[in-house]
Design an enzyme around this catalytic site. Structure first.
Site, short mmCIF file in Angstrom:
data_model
loop_
_atom_site.label_atom_id
_atom_site.label_comp_id
_atom_site.label_asym_id
_atom_site.label_seq_id
_atom_site.Cartn_x
_atom_site.Cartn_y
_atom_site.Cartn_z
N HIS A 72 0.84 -1.24 -0.09
CA HIS A 72 0.25 -0.11 -0.04
C HIS A 72 0.95 1.16 0.04
O HIS A 72 1.84 1.21 0.21
CB HIS A 72 -0.76 -0.16 1.37
CG HIS A 72 -1.83 1.10 1.32
ND1 HIS A 72 -1.60 2.19 1.78
CD2 HIS A 72 -3.08 1.02 1.18
CE1 HIS A 72 -2.68 3.17 1.99
NE2 HIS A 72 -3.73 2.25 1.39
N ASP B 6 2.94 -4.64 7.93
CA ASP B 6 1.62 -3.88 7.86
C ASP B 6 0.60 -4.77 8.00
O ASP B 6 0.11 -5.44 7.22
CB ASP B 6 1.78 -3.20 6.47
CG ASP B 6 0.37 -2.39 6.21
OD1 ASP B 6 -0.61 -2.69 7.11
OD2 ASP B 6 0.31 -1.78 5.22
N GLN C 113 -4.75 -5.08 7.23
CA GLN C 113 -5.91 -5.98 6.81
C GLN C 113 -6.04 -7.26 7.58
O GLN C 113 -6.88 -8.17 7.26
CB GLN C 113 -5.73 -6.47 5.28
CG GLN C 113 -5.94 -5.09 4.29
CD GLN C 113 -7.30 -4.50 4.20
OE1 GLN C 113 -8.14 -5.20 4.45
NE2 GLN C 113 -7.19 -3.08 3.75
N LYS D 251 -10.45 -0.70 10.22
CA LYS D 251 -10.54 -1.83 9.33
C LYS D 251 -10.67 -3.20 10.31
O LYS D 251 -10.76 -4.28 9.79
CB LYS D 251 -9.20 -2.07 8.60
CG LYS D 251 -8.86 -0.89 7.60
CD LYS D 251 -7.84 -0.96 6.78
CE LYS D 251 -7.40 0.27 6.12
NZ LYS D 251 -8.14 0.63 5.05
N CYS E 105 -4.82 2.42 -3.82
CA CYS E 105 -3.52 2.94 -2.95
C CYS E 105 -2.34 1.84 -3.28
O CYS E 105 -1.54 1.67 -2.30
CB CYS E 105 -3.78 3.17 -1.59
SG CYS E 105 -4.88 4.38 -1.22
C1 LIG Z 1 -2.48 -2.58 3.36
C2 LIG Z 1 -2.79 -1.44 4.04
N1 LIG Z 1 -1.67 -0.42 4.68
C3 LIG Z 1 -2.13 0.55 5.23
C4 LIG Z 1 -3.45 1.21 4.92
C5 LIG Z 1 -3.64 2.36 5.86
O1 LIG Z 1 -4.35 1.96 7.10
P1 LIG Z 1 -5.20 3.26 7.96
O2 LIG Z 1 -6.14 3.60 7.07
O3 LIG Z 1 -5.21 2.59 9.22
O4 LIG Z 1 -3.91 4.37 8.09
C6 LIG Z 1 -4.31 0.48 4.47
C7 LIG Z 1 -5.58 1.34 4.08
O5 LIG Z 1 -6.51 0.97 3.20
C8 LIG Z 1 -4.18 -0.83 4.07
O6 LIG Z 1 -5.13 -1.49 3.40
#
Ligand SMILES: Cc1ncc(COP(=O)(O)O)c(C=O)c1O
Length: 394
Positions: A109, A187, A190, A213, A351
């Site tokens: 992302h 990260d 998800q 999420k 993204c």
């Molecule tokens: C894989 C991944 N990383 C990071 C993020 C960013 O997360 P947050 O909205 O908690 O900042 C997202 C959000 O879509 C995501 O899907």
């Protein structure tokens, strides 16, 4: 059946398939925040009257709950943030910036790409990207080559790709990385909505968590930091509530987690996030994984029957997100038509532009599910897609 726990589904007939962007919130999550604001709204860790103490207690209870939820070894390892983006940026700027090389995967992302660019890293110049194969699987051989060529690297990898649902085997990735002296951040944006995470089993050094999420409120999340790093990591923000002693000549900081949580926190958000974790414990991961896998498989089978559909991966090692296109059709047009038919999903690059570019596409149609989605949701989605295809193809 679980939809009854979520007010959104009582108030809306929308077929909600955009869980990768954010999940719906159970009533207990919403109520707990209203209760905080209406009945004991006070700041935490400061004043010493009844409601302030209750706010602090409720806030700290969530830290303990989250520690147990992911099986961390100490509650000091849990630091609240406003979400995964902040968690990743925090570690990138306060700890990982000094590493010569950062290694990421092809499916990241933007939150796990742009912070590295901001440090002046580009491909081959402080930033390395692990290849994936034509099924978007992580290339372990290439990873090992990168680890060999870049001693003591910082590895930052997404657990589950938000764009394609691919699950990375973090346990194996971490084991290999550690054997080359690398440090690993994951990260987990998800992860918690779909599968049980045992941090000690994964053995990652940092794990970023998103509340919104995971059926919790927006603007709240956390970063798990393995105990051995807590002392050395400098906060990337300081101020109220982070200090032991201040005079005009200098300051001494508190220990973790407080030295990392500068300023007034998202108190209602953290309390609501605690309720989301309790709700998951009540539903149980066993049920979540079981329900979701069945519906996800059905979704895949039904989508595959549609004419001219193009997938970019099969559903092995995948959960949550199914991405596709239709030959000759612009994904944005599908999004617009489905919205008119009451189906909510995301179209676009999600993204994750670098992997879209690698696949030679601008974006995809992404159906992202949660455990409350059922076969009827899939049937309604398929019906809407068929109608949209007739409209667009004639
Ligand atoms: C894989 C991944 N990383 C990071 C993020 C960013 O997360 P947050 O909205 O908690 O900042 C997202 C959000 O879509 C995501 O899907």
């Amino acid at each position: 059946m679980f939809k009854n726990d979520f007010p959104y589904f009582q108030n809306s007939k929308t077929i909600y398939l955009d869980n990768g962007a954010t999940t719906q919130k159970p009533k207990s999550v919403i109520d707990s925040q209203v209760e905080y604001y209406e009945q004991y709204c006070s700041n935490t860790h400061r004043s010493n009257f009844g409601h302030a103490n209750k706010a602090t207690q409720e806030f700290e209870k969530v830290r303990t709950l989250l520690k147990e939820f992911i099986n961390a070894s100490a509650k000091e390892e849990i630091i609240f943030t406003k979400g995964v983006t902040e968690s990743l940026n925090f570690i990138a700027s306060s700890f990982a910036k000094d590493f010569k090389t950062v290694i990421i995967s092809s499916l990241e992302h933007h939150s796990n790409i742009v912070p590295w660019h901001m440090q002046g890293r580009t491909l081959g110049n402080g930033l390395e990207v692990v290849n994936c194969n034509e099924n978007l699987d992580f290339d372990m051989t290439h990873f090992e080559e990168l680890l060999k060529a870049n001693a003591n690297a910082f590895v930052s990898i997404t657990h589950i790709s938000n764009a394609f649902g691919k699950i990375h085997d973090m346990e194996a990735i971490t084991k290999l990385a550690h054997s080359y002296g690398a440090v690993v951040m994951c990260d987990g944006a998800q992860s918690l909505a779909h599968l049980k995470v045992d941090i000690q089993k994964l053995d990652v050094d940092f794990f970023a968590i998103s509340g919104h999420k995971t059926f919790g409120p927006t603007g709240v999340g956390a970063i798990y930091i393995k105990e051995k790093y807590l002392k050395d990591i400098k906060p990337y923000q300081t101020g109220g509530a982070t200090i032991h002693e201040v005079d005009f000549n200098g300051s001494t900081l508190l220990d973790s987690p407080y030295k990392f949580e500068a300023g007034t926190q998202n108190i209602a958000g953290v309390i609501g996030f605690g309720k989301a974790l309790e709700y998951i414990n009540h539903v149980r991961y066993e049920n979540i994984e079981n329900l979701e896998h069945k519906v996800f498989k059905y979704l895949d089978e039904e989508l595959a029957k549609l004419p001219d559909i193009v997938f970019y991966n099969d559903i092995s090692n995948t959960i949550g997100s199914r991405s596709f296109n239709f030959k000759g059709i612009v994904h944005d047009d599908i999004g617009i038509l489905l919205d008119k038919m009451g189906v909510a999903l995301r179209v676009g690059h999600h993204c994750a532009q670098p992997i879209m570019k690698k696949l030679g596409i601008k974006g995809t149609i992404r159906v992202s599910t949660a455990f409350y989605n059922d076969y009827v949701d899939v049937d309604k989605l398929i019906e809407a897609l068929k109608r949209a295809l007739i409209m667009l193809k004639g």
